[in-house]
Design an enzyme around this catalytic site. Structure first.
Site, PDB file in Angstrom:
ATOM      1  N   GLU A  92      14.677  -7.303  11.766  1.00 51.59           N
ATOM      2  CA  GLU A  92      14.697  -6.321  10.678  1.00 51.59           C
ATOM      3  C   GLU A  92      13.884  -5.070  11.006  1.00 51.59           C
ATOM      4  O   GLU A  92      12.870  -4.798  10.371  1.00 51.59           O
ATOM      5  CB  GLU A  92      14.111  -6.958   9.415  1.00 51.59           C
ATOM      6  N   TYR A 127      -3.625   4.230   5.598  1.00 44.99           N
ATOM      7  CA  TYR A 127      -3.840   3.353   6.754  1.00 44.99           C
ATOM      8  C   TYR A 127      -4.655   4.003   7.865  1.00 44.99           C
ATOM      9  O   TYR A 127      -4.734   3.451   8.956  1.00 44.99           O
ATOM     10  CB  TYR A 127      -2.490   2.952   7.400  1.00 44.99           C
ATOM     11  N   TYR A 170       8.773   5.762   6.321  1.00 47.53           N
ATOM     12  CA  TYR A 170       7.698   5.651   5.330  1.00 47.53           C
ATOM     13  C   TYR A 170       7.089   7.000   4.961  1.00 47.53           C
ATOM     14  O   TYR A 170       5.913   7.085   4.621  1.00 47.53           O
ATOM     15  CB  TYR A 170       6.611   4.671   5.806  1.00 47.53           C
ATOM     16  N   CYS A 226      -5.833  18.030  -4.023  1.00 45.31           N
ATOM     17  CA  CYS A 226      -7.243  18.041  -4.407  1.00 45.31           C
ATOM     18  C   CYS A 226      -7.889  16.698  -4.097  1.00 45.31           C
ATOM     19  O   CYS A 226      -8.309  15.986  -5.008  1.00 45.31           O
ATOM     20  CB  CYS A 226      -7.359  18.373  -5.887  1.00 45.31           C
ATOM     21  N   GLU A 227      -7.942  16.319  -2.828  1.00 42.43           N
ATOM     22  CA  GLU A 227      -8.535  15.047  -2.405  1.00 42.43           C
ATOM     23  C   GLU A 227      -9.115  15.271  -1.020  1.00 42.43           C
ATOM     24  O   GLU A 227      -8.434  15.821  -0.150  1.00 42.43           O
ATOM     25  CB  GLU A 227      -7.449  13.962  -2.229  1.00 42.43           C
ATOM     26  N   ARG A 270       0.281   8.349   4.584  1.00 36.21           N
ATOM     27  CA  ARG A 270      -0.081   7.302   5.551  1.00 36.21           C
ATOM     28  C   ARG A 270      -1.470   7.484   6.164  1.00 36.21           C
ATOM     29  O   ARG A 270      -2.184   6.496   6.338  1.00 36.21           O
ATOM     30  CB  ARG A 270       0.991   7.172   6.643  1.00 36.21           C
ATOM     31  N   GLY A 321      12.590  -1.392  10.877  1.00 28.38           N
ATOM     32  CA  GLY A 321      12.622  -0.227   9.995  1.00 28.38           C
ATOM     33  C   GLY A 321      12.138   0.971  10.791  1.00 28.38           C
ATOM     34  O   GLY A 321      12.907   1.783  11.297  1.00 28.38           O
ATOM     35  N   ARG A 322      10.816   1.003  10.954  1.00 27.99           N
ATOM     36  CA  ARG A 322      10.155   2.103  11.658  1.00 27.99           C
ATOM     37  C   ARG A 322      10.779   2.410  13.014  1.00 27.99           C
ATOM     38  O   ARG A 322      11.019   3.575  13.351  1.00 27.99           O
ATOM     39  CB  ARG A 322       8.686   1.711  11.856  1.00 27.99           C
ATOM     40  N   GLY A 341       8.682  -4.836  12.345  1.00 29.94           N
ATOM     41  CA  GLY A 341       7.321  -4.566  12.804  1.00 29.94           C
ATOM     42  C   GLY A 341       7.230  -4.000  14.207  1.00 29.94           C
ATOM     43  O   GLY A 341       6.137  -3.844  14.739  1.00 29.94           O
TER      44      GLY A 341
HETATM   45  C1  PLP Z   1       8.586  -3.807   5.965  1.00 31.77           C
HETATM   46  C2  PLP Z   1       9.397  -4.911   6.433  1.00 31.77           C
HETATM   47  C3  PLP Z   1      10.202  -4.773   7.568  1.00 31.77           C
HETATM   48  C4  PLP Z   1      10.213  -3.545   8.429  1.00 31.77           C
HETATM   49  O1  PLP Z   1       8.991  -3.288   9.047  1.00 31.77           O
HETATM   50  P1  PLP Z   1       8.908  -2.130  10.161  1.00 31.77           P
HETATM   51  O2  PLP Z   1       7.469  -2.135  10.531  1.00 31.77           O
HETATM   52  O3  PLP Z   1       9.321  -0.870   9.505  1.00 31.77           O
HETATM   53  O4  PLP Z   1       9.816  -2.522  11.260  1.00 31.77           O
HETATM   54  C5  PLP Z   1      11.024  -5.821   7.919  1.00 31.77           C
HETATM   55  N1  PLP Z   1      11.049  -6.963   7.188  1.00 31.77           N
HETATM   56  C6  PLP Z   1      10.267  -7.134   6.088  1.00 31.77           C
HETATM   57  C7  PLP Z   1      10.334  -8.400   5.333  1.00 31.77           C
HETATM   58  C8  PLP Z   1       9.419  -6.126   5.677  1.00 31.77           C
HETATM   59  O5  PLP Z   1       8.655  -6.301   4.613  1.00 31.77           O
END
Ligand code: PLP
Length: 428
Positions: free
Chosen positions: A288, A327, A384, A354-355, A323, A290-291, A246
């Site tokens: 964890e 969002y 994403y 077409c949206e 996105r 991701g982004r 996150g």
């Molecule tokens: C989506 C998710 C992440 C990664 O979130 P980011 O915003 O991309 O860092 C990490 N852990 C869990 C359990 C998730 O569902």
């Protein structure tokens, strides 16, 4: 007659500077108005791969992985694979010593193809289907994050698990990406944790730790400290504490990168303090991201198809980036491939679908003379985008092109009409 008509130079604008923290490090403005990323000019990639295409700077992804490991040397850094489920990216991150989160048999198949070490894979998912669990057990994934009592019975004794806890911390982001509060679908409430631990032990599973994930695009470190307080406050001695992902990425000018050093310092302090207070040993931290690892390493290049008052329509759209529609996500865009000294105006970049909601970048500043055939680059498309892309209007998904120190490698090819029709079983 306006002042600009009398004196055209009054309206002329210099090229806007590059918003450095949105683009991969080392992105360069070239003399002809081109942009160079990873040592490769974008116009050259557009000529070779067509548009739209998505670029990913390998150096940037690796640098970010190293920055996380450097800031948190004793933590386990787990890439949230769902943000960019691409075999090559999994391989780079395996080489950088990261672990990997997957949340489906499909993501696990990509990890397997990349040769990702099974003991560094974590299976997630608020619904794990029988196929997901079967795939995880057959590959021997190191840890499975339990989301419900129903999953416990499906695992085999000896499996290492984490219990996903909903700590009730509101990360103050968009409701669709807020996952740490009560009353949404993820994990066990704090009260239910003792019962979950009891059932895990009864089933012969090995408890590796507790997990929580608070949401996405979190800018505020204090919510992680609060999560530490609440989860460690359960007083359970655990090997690992997973605080989820996150960590925010900046998308538009003015947004700042996540304060990783501040996070590392404050979370360590909170963890040390709370463990001492609850008289339990300090667990190993897991995070964890991701982004924060991949978003700013990606750029999508589109070709302008049409210009209408207030709108610039391009040859991609919600099929490569849903996105904004999902969002209300904000993006910026930049003219690439030629200089323009025309005055800049606020326009909205829209897609080909077409949206009415098919918007790519709302209210961006672009030169007045942008016309059909021009190239537009949209930064911060590494997370994403590939993952959420669709075939809406039977448009093939764009290729993912890796660049690294002047070398170009196609990571995922463009989807062809043949790909699109392959599953349609209409008799000939
Ligand atoms: C989506 C998710 C992440 C990664 O979130 P980011 O915003 O991309 O860092 C990490 N852990 C869990 C359990 C998730 O569902």
């Amino acid at each position: 007659m306006t002042l600009v008509e009398l004196l055209p130079s009054v309206g002329a604008c210099a090229e806007p500077p590059l918003e450095k923290h949105l683009w991969p490090a080392g992105t360069k403005l070239l003399p002809q108005g081109d942009l160079e990323i990873g040592g490769v000019p974008l116009t050259r990639l557009a000529a070779r791969f067509g548009t739209p295409f998505q670029l990913l700077d390998e150096t940037e992804v690796r640098a970010r992985a190293r920055a996380f490991r450097h800031a948190l040397p004793e933590a386990e850094v787990v890439f949230a694979g769902k943000s960019l489920p691409c075999g090559s990216v999994f391989r780079w991150l395996a080489e950088e010593g990261l672990s990997l989160d997957v949340c489906s048999a499909g993501e696990l198949a990509a990890a397997r193809k990349a040769g990702f070490p099974a003991d560094r894979i974590v299976l997630h998912g608020n619904v794990k289907t029988a196929e997901d669990i079967k795939a995880a057990l057959s590959y021997g994934v190191g840890r499975i994050v339990l989301d419900s009592f129903d999953e416990i019975a499906q695992l085999v004794p000896g499996q290492r698990v984490l219990i996903r806890v909903t700590p009730g911390v509101d990360a103050h982001t968009h409701p669709a990406i807020t996952t740490g509060v009560e009353g949404q679908k993820f994990g066990f409430s704090l009260d239910a944790v003792p019962e979950a631990v009891r059932r895990v032990e009864e089933a012969g599973l090995r408890l590796a730790g507790l997990h929580c994930h608070l949401g996405s695009q979190i800018t505020c470190v204090s919510v992680y400290e609060e999560a530490v307080r609440r989860v460690i406050g359960l007083g359970l001695p655990i090997e690992q504490l997973d605080l989820g992902g996150g960590f925010a990425a900046p998308y538009v000018p003015g947004e700042q990168p996540f304060d990783l050093t501040g996070f590392a310092n404050r979370v360590h302090a909170a963890l040390g303090y709370e463990c001492e207070h609850n008289r339990i040993p300090v667990p190993r931290l897991m995070i964890e991201p991701g982004r924060a690892l991949v978003a700013n390493a990606g750029v999508t290049v589109y070709r302008v198809a049409a210009v209408k008052p207030g709108f610039i329509a391009v040859d991609g759209g919600m099929s490569d980036n849903p996105r904004p529609a999902l969002y209300g996500a904000r993006y910026t865009a930049r003219l690439v491939g030629r200089h323009s000294r025309a005055p800049r105006h606020t326009v909205t970049v829209v897609g080909r679908h077409c949206e009415a909601g098919d918007v790519l970048a709302r209210d961006v500043q672009l030169p007045d003379d942008v016309r059909a055939g021009d190239l537009l680059a949209v930064p911060v498309t590494g997370a994403y985008h590939y993952a959420l892309a669709s075939n809406y209007n039977l448009v093939g998904r764009p290729p993912l092109v890796g660049v690294c120190d002047g070398i170009v490698r196609e990571l995922v090819r463009r989807e062809t009409e043949e790909d699109l029709l392959r599953r349609d079983l209409m008799p000939a």
